[in-house]
Write a protein that holds these residues in place. Sequence first.
Motif, short mmCIF file in Angstrom:
data_model
loop_
_atom_site.label_atom_id
_atom_site.label_comp_id
_atom_site.label_asym_id
_atom_site.label_seq_id
_atom_site.Cartn_x
_atom_site.Cartn_y
_atom_site.Cartn_z
N ASN A 291 0.72 -1.13 -0.23
CA ASN A 291 0.18 0.25 0.19
C ASN A 291 0.84 1.27 0.04
N SER A 307 -1.34 -2.96 -6.23
CA SER A 307 -2.94 -3.15 -5.81
C SER A 307 -3.23 -4.60 -5.72
N SER A 310 -1.43 -6.15 -2.54
CA SER A 310 -2.06 -5.67 -1.39
C SER A 310 -3.26 -6.70 -1.15
N HIS A 311 -4.16 -6.76 -2.31
CA HIS A 311 -5.24 -7.69 -2.13
C HIS A 311 -4.79 -9.27 -1.80
N PHE A 314 -4.85 -9.12 1.68
CA PHE A 314 -6.01 -9.39 2.34
C PHE A 314 -6.60 -10.91 2.39
N TYR A 333 -14.51 -12.73 -2.18
CA TYR A 333 -13.47 -11.73 -2.28
C TYR A 333 -12.73 -11.82 -3.77
N TYR A 337 -12.71 -9.15 -6.62
CA TYR A 337 -11.27 -8.51 -6.98
C TYR A 337 -11.51 -8.88 -8.64
N THR A 341 -11.06 -5.90 -11.16
CA THR A 341 -9.74 -5.84 -11.80
C THR A 341 -9.94 -5.72 -13.33
N LEU A 384 -12.54 -1.74 -5.68
CA LEU A 384 -11.14 -2.26 -5.28
C LEU A 384 -10.74 -1.78 -3.89
N GLY A 392 -17.27 -4.43 -3.15
CA GLY A 392 -15.81 -4.50 -2.31
C GLY A 392 -16.03 -4.22 -0.83
N LYS A 396 -14.74 -7.32 1.85
CA LYS A 396 -13.77 -6.93 2.98
C LYS A 396 -14.31 -7.30 4.19
N THR A 419 -6.36 0.05 5.17
CA THR A 419 -7.20 0.57 3.75
C THR A 419 -7.48 1.93 3.61
#
Lengths: 480, 467
Positions: A291, A307, A310-311, A314, A333, A337, A341, A384, A392, A396, A419
């Motif tokens: 991030n 990105s 980072s996902h 998660f 998720y 995602y 994307t 995202l 999204g 999360k 986040t």
Amino acid sequence: MSSYLSFIDIAALAPLLILLFGALVILLMESFSEDFTKVWAVSLTLVTISLATFAAYEAPVSTNELLTPWLRFDPLSRFFTLFFLVIGFAVTLLSYSFFKTFEASHGEYFFLLLSALFGLILIGASADFLTLFLGLETLSISLYILCGYMKQWEVSHEAAIKYFLIGALAASFLIYGIALIYGAVGSTSFDGLLKGYQALSTSSNQALFYSGIALVTLGLAFKAAIVPFHQWAPDVYDGAPTPVTAFMAVGTKVGAFAAFVRIFFDALPHFDPIWNQSVTLLVYPTLIYANLVALRQTQLRRFFAYSGISHAGFLLIPLIAATPDALMAINFYLIVYAAATLGCFAVLAFLDHNKEGVMISDLSGLYQQSPFLSAVLTLCILTLAGIPPTAGFFAKFFLFKTAFQAKEYALVIAALLITVVGAFYYLRIIAIMFSQLPAKEKPPLLSWPAATVGLLSCAAIVYLSINPTPFITMIDVARR
Amino acid sequence: MTELLWLFLIPFILSLVAFALPSSNRTVVLLSLIPLALLIFNHNNWHNAIVDVVWIPALGIHFHLAVDSLSLVFLYLTAIIIPISLTAVGDISNSQSFYGLVFLLQGLLIGFFTARDLALFTVFWESMLLPLYFIINMWGKPDRQYASLKFLIYMIAGSALMVAAVLFLYVASSGTFNIDTLKQSASQSPLAIWTFAIFMLAFTVKTPLFPFHGWLPDAYYQAPVAGTILLSAILSKAGIYGIARIGLGLFPDLMIQWSPLFLTLAIIGVFYGAFAAWSQNDYKRLIAYSSFSHVNFILIGLFVWSQTAQAGAILQALNHGITIAALFLAAGWLEERLGFTSMNNIGGLAKFMPHLCWVTLLFVLSSVALPGTNSFVGELMILFGLFGQNPWLAALLGLTVVFSVVYMLRFMQKTYFEAPTFFQERWVDLNGKEMAIALVLIALIIGIGVYPTPVLNEIMTTTLAKD
């Protein structure tokens, strides 16, 4: 024990067989007439994937003992198969619009894309470490070539070599890990792996098993681009042609997590808390590093690499939590995602004019030029970033809920705080899009395939935001 | 109940219509009156109206909306302010998107003010930022990019941990997001103090309580007039509603325990806002700071544990919504005629635009809580409640009423009275449409000021503290 395959077994294997057949036909066509493939390769690929999707949807369950030790025919594998095929379909459309701008031969490209899909499906359906490895390698080798597919681009050469070397290293970790596990329990099959582990009596055997698991985790962490095994991702994403980057960002990511799910939820559920604790140590650096670095990106393919990292961070959270809901949380998720994307890459396809790719600054004034593109990109970026009311946020929320049930409070708080950073860099893109700086000389291209992908992604996001229940119920079947 | 579902859905339908079809400002304003009409015609049936369906079973989230007196006050405020803000939309590019976003915001606000499922509450709480972000970002003044991003990041940072707090309550209460059920278990949980702090941070950033107002001057100033009205009149009330619903509702003991800290901050905020307003040379910024000061005044009422003060705070939330919308609207009219918002070169405008002057003066009087106007009742109740607890503080706070007179009259003095120094070829005074809107606002201001009983009866039932 039957020694032949019945019709049902063939039908159960049909998605894989159709892909293989389609891929080979395209390769043959290319070797006879390049001009012919230039026109027909895309349609043939789309038809192949559609047929495979239909076959996967209708596929019966095979109980033939020739197949079951290698492949799973459970609802989870069906879910992954369908998921990969949809991704493949979207990426094919994006590739079509890419080839309208850039000159290159078509045949090998789509052959490699279908091979990569074949590998992905093998991963999702694997019932043995060897099938898993085979799938991962089929995927990777196709991707090494796809990465350097634009032979004229210097940036691609570096990316392809880098990807190949690091990928080979990861594969060696993986295969070595599998060897150690085999050494400890005497089998590479997922069935009975847990029992085999629990029956280990001597500490040397246990050490062997743990080392094996550690190496396998490491190998998969390379594929999923988890810090500190991520170094390849930004350069490779940057150097690859945009549709290939999209395929890596979505397909490879989902594939790596499918492998994680297969090994750690299917084969070895709750085998040892030490594993979960060790993976926790990967989550913090992944989230923080990705991030913070994403804040300073200027090129969008590279931006999506961070990105994606980072996902991945998660996505590790439910893997650690390992509650009954965790699998559903990961799957949901992944879908959100993937949709977001792919939507972003669909917009990039419109703006992709040269090998350097789309810079963030190229987006300035996009709203003035094309409200449609900016609306699609805005929705996908908000998804995202996980801002409600987009799906999204629910994705999360789902992750955090599983983490809370497993009492992983620190993880949730760290992830929530990060986040905010994420929101900043995602929203910066939106802010640039709506600014009124002078428009670029080059207007966006017109491309119906990319528009289709963008629209479908948006439709999926809106539907999942308003009414996620039927979908969650559908993936819940995957667990039973 | 279907009426409640319609009340929630109508703005979203209007939003789609507004996005899709080009429509004139008049049509949009008329359409925006539908929720208000629905509220009024169904007035007697709103209590205990409820919609409760399971929305996402896997997450345990219910689509649970319900109306009580507290909700009703804020629903009316929303329904009144949205049409007013829409009338302030001038000739802008992409007006379709603007109207669509305002309706979207209205739907989300109605959802927020009625949500009784904590997860749903959070969804609405966060999502109402987006329409405002785009309104500031796309139609604001030159520095709008910076202001809107700052606004959004402040808000997201403020409520970053809210999801954790919501989930914590969920786990601690053995699996429910129902706010009414959580009342029993919320304060008992071991980490109650942290959950409480997280919620309060989120609400006080949005309201904003001193010292969380860093975003306010830029956002209020850079936003278009309609956006400023929405921010000051409704968005700040969302924070107040949050404190009343979650702070007072779920954590009453902690609220009492922490009230000295919150009271101190709010009192500093009142003074800070007043002094800041005093030193402005720009009337839009001046009104922005005055709003900040008055909102902190309302918060004092919520933080004093007294029935009168709390009821006064809720009433004042309604009043402030109306008054600040009126003030920003009048300031917008002035800006439209002048083309700028600085007070340096203007004076004596009353000579050229007498109607605008008198209308503004009436709004200003309401803002300084002149007896007979709506704010007088609310502020008096807050002061009265505070007096019962701490006479000295009440005396100190009484001073700020004087300050607000000083800075507000300074604004009137500099712009409208004094000798005319600024000259323009043709002055256009208020037209019929503007006059009509002003009269409606004046009627509300004086109506509530003279006869607040019906509103107060409604509010009194909502307060928790019993004197």
